[in-house]
Design an enzyme around this catalytic site. Sequence first.
Site, PDB file in Angstrom:
ATOM      1  N   HIS A 100       6.944   5.917   1.313  1.00 49.91           N
ATOM      2  CA  HIS A 100       7.769   4.708   0.838  1.00 49.91           C
ATOM      3  C   HIS A 100       9.001   5.022  -0.215  1.00 49.91           C
ATOM      4  O   HIS A 100       9.793   4.451  -0.162  1.00 49.91           O
ATOM      5  CB  HIS A 100       7.109   3.570   0.602  1.00 49.91           C
ATOM      6  CG  HIS A 100       5.975   3.138   1.644  1.00 49.91           C
ATOM      7  ND1 HIS A 100       4.755   3.321   1.490  1.00 49.91           N
ATOM      8  CD2 HIS A 100       6.325   2.313   2.706  1.00 49.91           C
ATOM      9  CE1 HIS A 100       4.002   2.475   2.532  1.00 49.91           C
ATOM     10  NE2 HIS A 100       5.056   1.781   3.295  1.00 49.91           N
ATOM     11  N   ALA A 110       0.903  -1.230  -0.002  1.00 51.73           N
ATOM     12  CA  ALA A 110       0.238  -0.149   0.061  1.00 51.73           C
ATOM     13  C   ALA A 110       0.993   1.312  -0.001  1.00 51.73           C
ATOM     14  O   ALA A 110       0.643   2.036   0.925  1.00 51.73           O
ATOM     15  CB  ALA A 110      -0.756  -0.049   1.119  1.00 51.73           C
TER      16      ALA A 110
END
Length: 280
Positions: free
Chosen positions: A37, A32
């Site tokens: 990230h 996700a």
Amino acid sequence: MHVSETVADIRQILDSHRKAGRAVGFVPTMGALHAGHLSLIEACRSANDLTVCSIFVNPTQFNNPDDLARYPRTLEEDLRMLDEAGCDLVFAPSVDEMYPTAPVLKLNFGELETVMEGAFRPGHFNGVGIVVSKLFHIVQPDRAYFGQKDLQQVAVVRRLIRDLGFPLELVRVPTLREADGLAMSSRNRNLSAEDRALAPQLHQALLIAREMLRSEDTVEAAKAAVTGHLHRFPAFRPDYFEVANAETLQPVGQTQAPGMTALCIAAFLGPVRLIDNLVF
Ligand code: PAF
């Protein structure tokens, strides 16, 4: 970008890179993926020859089965984002591949897990410690990248590395925020539109506390101000707000040396549990 689903496959690929003397950087994730990230991937790429990312929603770190069931799973989109971000190798194992047998080992992080996330999510850091250890054994990275948003996780993994002697460097990467201050998180996509509009108030509460502590208000006064601020938005169900030492994570009664005070907060908005922190 190569995607491995098995331990044997990724081990074989990484062996050849290691034999060629390439530095391996590792970004463990639960998928996700969001821009936060990608900032870990970018930090990893800038310091290593090879960037490896794992995507595995680790059941052993969820103390709440509903949270595990609700955790967003977006593998196709994740792989597209990682490819575009220049990731070299993805490890995306199944639960059976990671846990052919359920682990009986229990990791206890002592004082590090009696506070905050550890206190509110019993067993959470045991699960994190086990999966991170397994991933470190599989990938054997030179450097591993963790986001500051999970500050207590960073402290726990640092301790894990020290206690078990993993030969790698942990790199803490600053939290990325949306334009309105909300810390990026995979869980944000489970917020209703109304809750999403309120969510940045968690960061606001931290800013209020930081301002007060910088102007030499007491920790008690800062805590009262945070409680008061969140009370203005009854949708919040706060778990905790702590003023802690940024490394030991133990609550403190006064600010610490520069860069060593952590303000940590957790609250539910509807079914979604949000955490955030500031270190100053
Ligand atoms: O921070 C996370 O996404 C997870 O806790 C981690 C480090 C990937 C372990 O499952």
